[in-house]
Motif scaffolding. Structure first.
Motif, PDB file in Angstrom:
ATOM      1  N   LEU A  14       0.830  -1.202   0.000  1.00 50.80           N
ATOM      2  CA  LEU A  14       0.000   0.000   0.000  1.00 50.80           C
ATOM      3  C   LEU A  14       0.867   1.256   0.000  1.00 50.80           C
ATOM      4  CD1 LEU A  14      -2.709   1.457   0.275  1.00 50.80           C
ATOM      5  CD2 LEU A  14      -2.620   1.030   2.745  1.00 50.80           C
ATOM      6  N   ARG A  15       1.895   1.285   0.849  1.00 48.94           N
ATOM      7  CA  ARG A  15       2.777   2.441   0.922  1.00 48.94           C
ATOM      8  C   ARG A  15       3.576   2.607  -0.381  1.00 48.94           C
ATOM      9  NH1 ARG A  15       1.996   6.619   3.496  1.00 48.94           N
ATOM     10  NH2 ARG A  15       2.324   7.439   1.439  1.00 48.94           N
ATOM     11  N   PHE A  16       4.016   1.506  -0.952  1.00 49.79           N
ATOM     12  CA  PHE A  16       4.765   1.524  -2.211  1.00 49.79           C
ATOM     13  C   PHE A  16       3.927   2.161  -3.317  1.00 49.79           C
ATOM     14  CE2 PHE A  16       5.763  -0.696  -6.244  1.00 49.79           C
ATOM     15  CZ  PHE A  16       7.095  -0.370  -6.390  1.00 49.79           C
ATOM     16  N   LEU A  17       2.685   1.719  -3.469  1.00 51.25           N
ATOM     17  CA  LEU A  17       1.821   2.244  -4.520  1.00 51.25           C
ATOM     18  C   LEU A  17       1.466   3.705  -4.256  1.00 51.25           C
ATOM     19  CD1 LEU A  17      -0.553  -0.827  -5.028  1.00 51.25           C
ATOM     20  CD2 LEU A  17       1.350  -0.117  -6.488  1.00 51.25           C
ATOM     21  N   ALA A  18       1.290   4.063  -2.977  1.00 55.34           N
ATOM     22  CA  ALA A  18       0.980   5.458  -2.646  1.00 55.34           C
ATOM     23  C   ALA A  18       2.176   6.360  -2.950  1.00 55.34           C
ATOM     24  CB  ALA A  18       0.587   5.574  -1.178  1.00 55.34           C
ATOM     25  N   ASP A  19       3.392   5.886  -2.659  1.00 59.76           N
ATOM     26  CA  ASP A  19       4.590   6.679  -2.955  1.00 59.76           C
ATOM     27  C   ASP A  19       4.751   6.918  -4.452  1.00 59.76           C
ATOM     28  OD1 ASP A  19       5.189   6.895  -0.297  1.00 59.76           O
ATOM     29  OD2 ASP A  19       6.714   5.321  -0.287  1.00 59.76           O
ATOM     30  N   LEU A  20       4.328   5.943  -5.259  1.00 57.57           N
ATOM     31  CA  LEU A  20       4.404   6.095  -6.709  1.00 57.57           C
ATOM     32  C   LEU A  20       3.313   7.012  -7.239  1.00 57.57           C
ATOM     33  CD1 LEU A  20       5.122   2.470  -8.006  1.00 57.57           C
ATOM     34  CD2 LEU A  20       6.731   4.344  -7.740  1.00 57.57           C
ATOM     35  N   GLY A  21       2.326   7.327  -6.403  1.00 60.35           N
ATOM     36  CA  GLY A  21       1.214   8.136  -6.866  1.00 60.35           C
ATOM     37  C   GLY A  21       0.186   7.345  -7.641  1.00 60.35           C
ATOM     38  N   LEU A  22       0.290   6.003  -7.602  1.00 54.54           N
ATOM     39  CA  LEU A  22      -0.654   5.164  -8.337  1.00 54.54           C
ATOM     40  C   LEU A  22      -1.959   4.992  -7.571  1.00 54.54           C
ATOM     41  CD1 LEU A  22       1.896   2.529  -9.640  1.00 54.54           C
ATOM     42  CD2 LEU A  22       0.793   4.347 -10.942  1.00 54.54           C
ATOM     43  N   MET A  52      -3.880   6.672  -3.599  1.00 59.99           N
ATOM     44  CA  MET A  52      -3.726   7.698  -2.565  1.00 59.99           C
ATOM     45  C   MET A  52      -4.108   7.109  -1.213  1.00 59.99           C
ATOM     46  SD  MET A  52      -5.550  11.475  -2.421  1.00 59.99           S
ATOM     47  CE  MET A  52      -4.764  12.024  -3.939  1.00 59.99           C
ATOM     48  N   TYR A  53      -3.221   7.320  -0.240  1.00 58.50           N
ATOM     49  CA  TYR A  53      -3.496   6.848   1.111  1.00 58.50           C
ATOM     50  C   TYR A  53      -2.870   7.816   2.105  1.00 58.50           C
ATOM     51  CZ  TYR A  53      -3.434   4.174   5.414  1.00 58.50           C
ATOM     52  OH  TYR A  53      -3.605   3.785   6.722  1.00 58.50           O
ATOM     53  N   LEU A  76      -8.656   9.721   7.814  1.00 59.53           N
ATOM     54  CA  LEU A  76      -8.547   9.162   6.468  1.00 59.53           C
ATOM     55  C   LEU A  76      -7.931   7.771   6.443  1.00 59.53           C
ATOM     56  CD1 LEU A  76      -7.183  12.378   4.723  1.00 59.53           C
ATOM     57  CD2 LEU A  76      -9.499  11.467   4.508  1.00 59.53           C
ATOM     58  N   ALA A  77      -7.514   7.253   7.602  1.00 58.60           N
ATOM     59  CA  ALA A  77      -6.718   6.025   7.650  1.00 58.60           C
ATOM     60  C   ALA A  77      -7.456   4.799   7.126  1.00 58.60           C
ATOM     61  CB  ALA A  77      -6.238   5.759   9.074  1.00 58.60           C
ATOM     62  N   SER A  78      -8.778   4.845   7.097  1.00 63.40           N
ATOM     63  CA  SER A  78      -9.528   3.675   6.629  1.00 63.40           C
ATOM     64  C   SER A  78      -9.796   3.711   5.138  1.00 63.40           C
ATOM     65  CB  SER A  78     -10.870   3.582   7.369  1.00 63.40           C
ATOM     66  OG  SER A  78     -11.705   4.676   7.029  1.00 63.40           O
ATOM     67  N   LEU A  79      -9.301   4.759   4.444  1.00 57.87           N
ATOM     68  CA  LEU A  79      -9.624   4.979   3.032  1.00 57.87           C
ATOM     69  C   LEU A  79      -8.413   4.728   2.140  1.00 57.87           C
ATOM     70  CD1 LEU A  79     -11.785   6.116   0.971  1.00 57.87           C
ATOM     71  CD2 LEU A  79     -10.661   8.333   1.311  1.00 57.87           C
ATOM     72  N   VAL A  80      -8.596   3.943   1.075  1.00 59.48           N
ATOM     73  CA  VAL A  80      -7.581   3.748   0.037  1.00 59.48           C
ATOM     74  C   VAL A  80      -8.196   4.199  -1.289  1.00 59.48           C
ATOM     75  CG1 VAL A  80      -6.120   2.108  -1.197  1.00 59.48           C
ATOM     76  CG2 VAL A  80      -6.564   1.790   1.251  1.00 59.48           C
ATOM     77  N   LYS A  98      -8.338   5.396  -7.615  1.00 61.23           N
ATOM     78  CA  LYS A  98      -8.293   6.238  -8.813  1.00 61.23           C
ATOM     79  C   LYS A  98      -8.332   7.705  -8.362  1.00 61.23           C
ATOM     80  CE  LYS A  98     -10.673   2.681 -11.538  1.00 61.23           C
ATOM     81  NZ  LYS A  98     -10.607   1.648 -10.506  1.00 61.23           N
ATOM     82  N   PRO A  99      -7.163   8.267  -8.035  1.00 62.01           N
ATOM     83  CA  PRO A  99      -7.139   9.628  -7.470  1.00 62.01           C
ATOM     84  C   PRO A  99      -7.812  10.679  -8.341  1.00 62.01           C
ATOM     85  CG  PRO A  99      -5.026   8.561  -7.120  1.00 62.01           C
ATOM     86  CD  PRO A  99      -5.822   7.649  -8.016  1.00 62.01           C
ATOM     87  N   VAL A 100      -7.650  10.574  -9.661  1.00 64.24           N
ATOM     88  CA  VAL A 100      -8.265  11.575 -10.536  1.00 64.24           C
ATOM     89  C   VAL A 100      -9.781  11.508 -10.437  1.00 64.24           C
ATOM     90  CG1 VAL A 100      -8.644  12.251 -12.937  1.00 64.24           C
ATOM     91  CG2 VAL A 100      -6.337  11.763 -12.128  1.00 64.24           C
ATOM     92  N   ASP A 101     -10.341  10.306 -10.561  1.00 59.45           N
ATOM     93  CA  ASP A 101     -11.796  10.161 -10.481  1.00 59.45           C
ATOM     94  C   ASP A 101     -12.311  10.522  -9.095  1.00 59.45           C
ATOM     95  OD1 ASP A 101     -11.913   9.328 -13.073  1.00 59.45           O
ATOM     96  OD2 ASP A 101     -12.043   7.197 -12.626  1.00 59.45           O
ATOM     97  N   PHE A 102     -11.575  10.107  -8.069  1.00 62.68           N
ATOM     98  CA  PHE A 102     -12.070  10.278  -6.702  1.00 62.68           C
ATOM     99  C   PHE A 102     -11.961  11.718  -6.217  1.00 62.68           C
ATOM    100  CE2 PHE A 102     -11.801  10.257  -2.090  1.00 62.68           C
ATOM    101  CZ  PHE A 102     -12.856   9.420  -1.740  1.00 62.68           C
ATOM    102  N   LEU A 103     -10.832  12.359  -6.482  1.00 66.22           N
ATOM    103  CA  LEU A 103     -10.561  13.682  -5.909  1.00 66.22           C
ATOM    104  C   LEU A 103     -10.781  14.808  -6.911  1.00 66.22           C
ATOM    105  CD1 LEU A 103      -9.513  15.163  -3.375  1.00 66.22           C
ATOM    106  CD2 LEU A 103      -7.220  14.948  -4.306  1.00 66.22           C
ATOM    107  N   VAL A 104     -10.196  14.673  -8.086  1.00 63.31           N
ATOM    108  CA  VAL A 104     -10.224  15.775  -9.047  1.00 63.31           C
ATOM    109  C   VAL A 104     -11.623  15.996  -9.600  1.00 63.31           C
ATOM    110  CG1 VAL A 104      -9.327  16.604 -11.248  1.00 63.31           C
ATOM    111  CG2 VAL A 104      -7.799  15.472  -9.622  1.00 63.31           C
ATOM    112  N   GLN A 105     -12.306  14.922  -9.974  1.00 58.78           N
ATOM    113  CA  GLN A 105     -13.631  15.103 -10.562  1.00 58.78           C
ATOM    114  C   GLN A 105     -14.615  15.762  -9.601  1.00 58.78           C
ATOM    115  OE1 GLN A 105     -14.010  14.907 -13.647  1.00 58.78           O
ATOM    116  NE2 GLN A 105     -12.042  13.956 -14.067  1.00 58.78           N
ATOM    117  N   PRO A 106     -14.705  15.328  -8.325  1.00 57.90           N
ATOM    118  CA  PRO A 106     -15.596  16.046  -7.408  1.00 57.90           C
ATOM    119  C   PRO A 106     -15.197  17.514  -7.204  1.00 57.90           C
ATOM    120  CG  PRO A 106     -15.034  13.897  -6.516  1.00 57.90           C
ATOM    121  CD  PRO A 106     -14.164  14.101  -7.707  1.00 57.90           C
ATOM    122  N   ALA A 107     -13.895  17.778  -7.123  1.00 59.27           N
ATOM    123  CA  ALA A 107     -13.446  19.158  -6.909  1.00 59.27           C
ATOM    124  C   ALA A 107     -13.823  20.051  -8.082  1.00 59.27           C
ATOM    125  CB  ALA A 107     -11.938  19.190  -6.676  1.00 59.27           C
TER     126      ALA A 107
END
Length: 594
Positions: free
Chosen positions: A398-406, A408-409, A415-419, A422-431
């Motif tokens: 989980l930490r490896f993939l988050a460090d790569l930006g693939l 978000m955690y 926020l600790a219970s959330l993985v 798809k950061p673009v769909d999850f964060l950017v689209q709502p914003a």
């Protein structure tokens, strides 16, 4: 927090040191630059999309492509949209080749074209489901998605089995086959490079969004329009404005991707409208202008230079012609740019490392997952289904993939219970549902809000940066399952400030008018710049306003973030919005008794 992060990095390093798996051949490409510079047309040229442009980019658009890195022509000429069915066929062929390598030419069954591996039984053996090496028949077709969980099919899927009546059954020692794959004797060049192409909207209001996604583990295409500089000299307002944008992005990439060694992620400058600016003297003049302006920048050493095939001359940018895309033709410079992207990404440290096959399996499963986000326990369960039975090991992945930006955690409690898969769909689209410029983009959710009687609330959002809670509920109907976490994340990144349970402030949408310049009783300057410039200022003991104007660097996202924090601090001290003067570039605030 720093100690925990260091311990997590150490744990990841330990796992990778023991791994005998495959290379992590995934890359990210970010197209950044000023609005209307040609980023979207460049992305379409890179991926071979001949469709017409459909307006400016809202937030970020993503494409997932695969590149056959074993074929020079494929790298330069043909990037394919990611196709799992095609990958399965390729996997079948690779597995069959491995088995035939280990069998004598005249052994029974090798004459049958279907000589292959039963992937499901290999997965069961590899993950500890059984201790007995499975027996396989030569006519059994390869289950590419399950072979050693490498290509990430769900291990619960039973692979299709071909009719075995026409071929003589042959016992094959699967321990040997598993050993071949685990020891890395596969032809990795045949495994394609997966590229995520992110087209980042150029309007300044989106810059805060981009700062949450920029990663040191990728490549950046800084796009500009060659016509901006053709026949123009330094000093003109237009030239200085465009140079300022290019400097902003070079500095931003350095800030967000700088390594311990002082280098940033690889960059390629891309000049569009190469069909208009075609003459070599003009191209050389632009190259000289850019090099003279930016060669002292810390990011400049990471800029990939372009070598013309016709005469071997070098430019500091790739001059491309995006008009050929719509004509079904191919621009040779676009092909060279594709090769440069692949070469530089495959040279990055993380693509050279081997990771456990289970990690590759889990990530491929995450890519195919229909949800934009998971609860952390669901991530752990998914990892377990692909052979990662130790929870600590799953957290390393989980930490490896988050460090790569693939994905978000964030480990903090809210926020600790959330993985976020798809950061673009999850964060950017709502914003972008509330942060997009209403004059530049039509947002369907905002049109729906008007129909539901929220015109006044939309007006306050657009003119004062005040976001009503009921309006937000309408804008986020498609995101209501994670609305609570979205509010926490967007507050964390400075997009929105909670004023009350049903009201938020959006600093990026504060009006642009200057505040009333009342004489302050106390004046404090906060000067921001890149490290080497700040060091020089400290050595001299002072800095002039002209120095700050020329060399200072304050990311737009950082100013909005600081402004948001200042407003929140003022409100926490008992002040009200009525006593504040706020704009997107300045503010007049009071704190506690002042």
């Amino acid at each position: 927090a720093e100690r925990r992060a260091a311990e997590q990095r150490s744990d990841i390093a330990d796992v990778l040191a023991r791994a005998g798996g495959g290379r992590f051949k995934y890359g990210r490409v970010f197209l950044v630059g000023e609005a209307a510079s040609g980023k979207t047309a460049t992305r379409k040229s890179l991926v071979g999309d001949p469709s017409a442009l459909d307006g400016s980019t809202v937030g970020v658009d993503e494409s997932m492509m695969t590149v056959d890195t074993s074929n020079v022509l494929a790298v330069e000429k043909k990037w394919e949209p990611f196709d799992r069915a095609a990958r399965k066929e390729a996997t079948h062929a690779m597995a069959k080749a491995y088995i035939q390598k280990r069998q004598p030419p005249d052994s029974p069954g090798t004459s049958a074209a279907a000589a292959s591996v039963a992937g499901e039984s290999i997965v069961s053996y590899y993950t500890g489901g059984t201790s007995e090496p499975p027996a396989v028949h030569a006519a059994v077709s390869v289950a590419g998605d399950s072979i050693v969980s490498y290509y990430a099919g769900s291990t619960s899927e039973t692979p299709a089995v071909a009719d075995s009546a026409t071929a003589e059954p042959v016992q094959q020692n699967m321990e040997e086959v598993v050993g071949l794959i685990k020891s890395g004797l596969c032809v990795e060049e045949e495994e394609p490079l997966k590229l995520s192409i992110s087209d980042c909207g150029g309007q300044q209001v989106f810059y805060m969004l981009h700062s949450t996604l920029l990663s040191p583990l990728g490549m950046y295409l800084l796009v500009f329009d060659l016509r901006w500089f053709k026949g123009k000299e330094r000093g003109s307002a237009d030239v200085e404005k465009h140079l300022s944008f290019l400097r902003f992005w070079l500095d931003s990439i350095m800030v967000h991707t700088r390594s311990k060694e002082g280098r940033c992620a690889p960059i390629a400058l891309v000049g569009t409208h190469g069909d208009v600016v075609t003459e070599l003297p003009d191209l050389n003049k632009v190259s000289k202008l850019l090099a003279g302006e930016f060669e002292e920048s810390e990011a400049w050493d990471s800029v990939a230079k372009f070598k013309r095939e016709s005469d071997g001359r070098r430019l500091c940018f790739h001059p491309i012609d995006n008009t050929k895309r719509a004509q079904g033709a191919e621009d040779a410079v676009v092909g060279q740019l594709r090769r440069t992207i692949c070469d530089l990404i495959l040279a990055l440290d993380y693509t050279q490392k081997r990771v456990p096959f289970e990690w590759l399996a889990v990530y491929d499963a995450l890519e195919r997952h229909p949800l934009r986000a998971l609860r952390k326990q669901d991530f752990v369960d998914l990892a377990r289904s692909h052979g990662i039975t130790d929870t600590a090991h799953a957290f390393c992945l989980l930490r490896f993939l988050a460090d790569l930006g693939l994905l978000m955690y964030h480990p903090e409690e809210a926020l600790a219970s959330l993985v976020v898969l798809k950061p673009v769909d999850f964060l950017v689209q709502p914003a972008t549902r509330f942060i997009a410029d209403k004059d530049e983009h039509e947002i369907p959710e905002q049109e729906q809000a008007k129909k539901e009687g929220k015109r006044q609330q939309l007006k306050e959002l657009h003119t004062k940066g005040e976001l009503d809670g009921e309006l937000l509920d309408i804008l986020w109907r498609a995101h209501k399952d994670f609305a609570k976490e979205l509010k926490v994340l967007l507050h964390k990144f400075g997009f929105m400030i909670p004023v009350s349970a049903d009201k938020f402030l959006v600093p990026a949408l504060f009006p642009s008018k200057p505040v009333d310049p009342r004489p302050p009783k106390l004046k404090v300057w906060l000067a921001f710049g890149l490290a080497h410039d700040v060091d020089r200022w400290c050595e001299t003991g002072y800095v002039t306003l002209s120095d700050i104007a020329a060399k200072g660097f304050l990311p737009v996202s950082l100013f909005h973030f600081l402004l948001g924090k200042a407003v929140a601090h003022s409100l926490a001290g008992g002040k009200t919005l009525d006593g504040m003067e706020l704009s997107c570039e300045s503010a007049m605030l009071a704190f506690r008794d002042h």
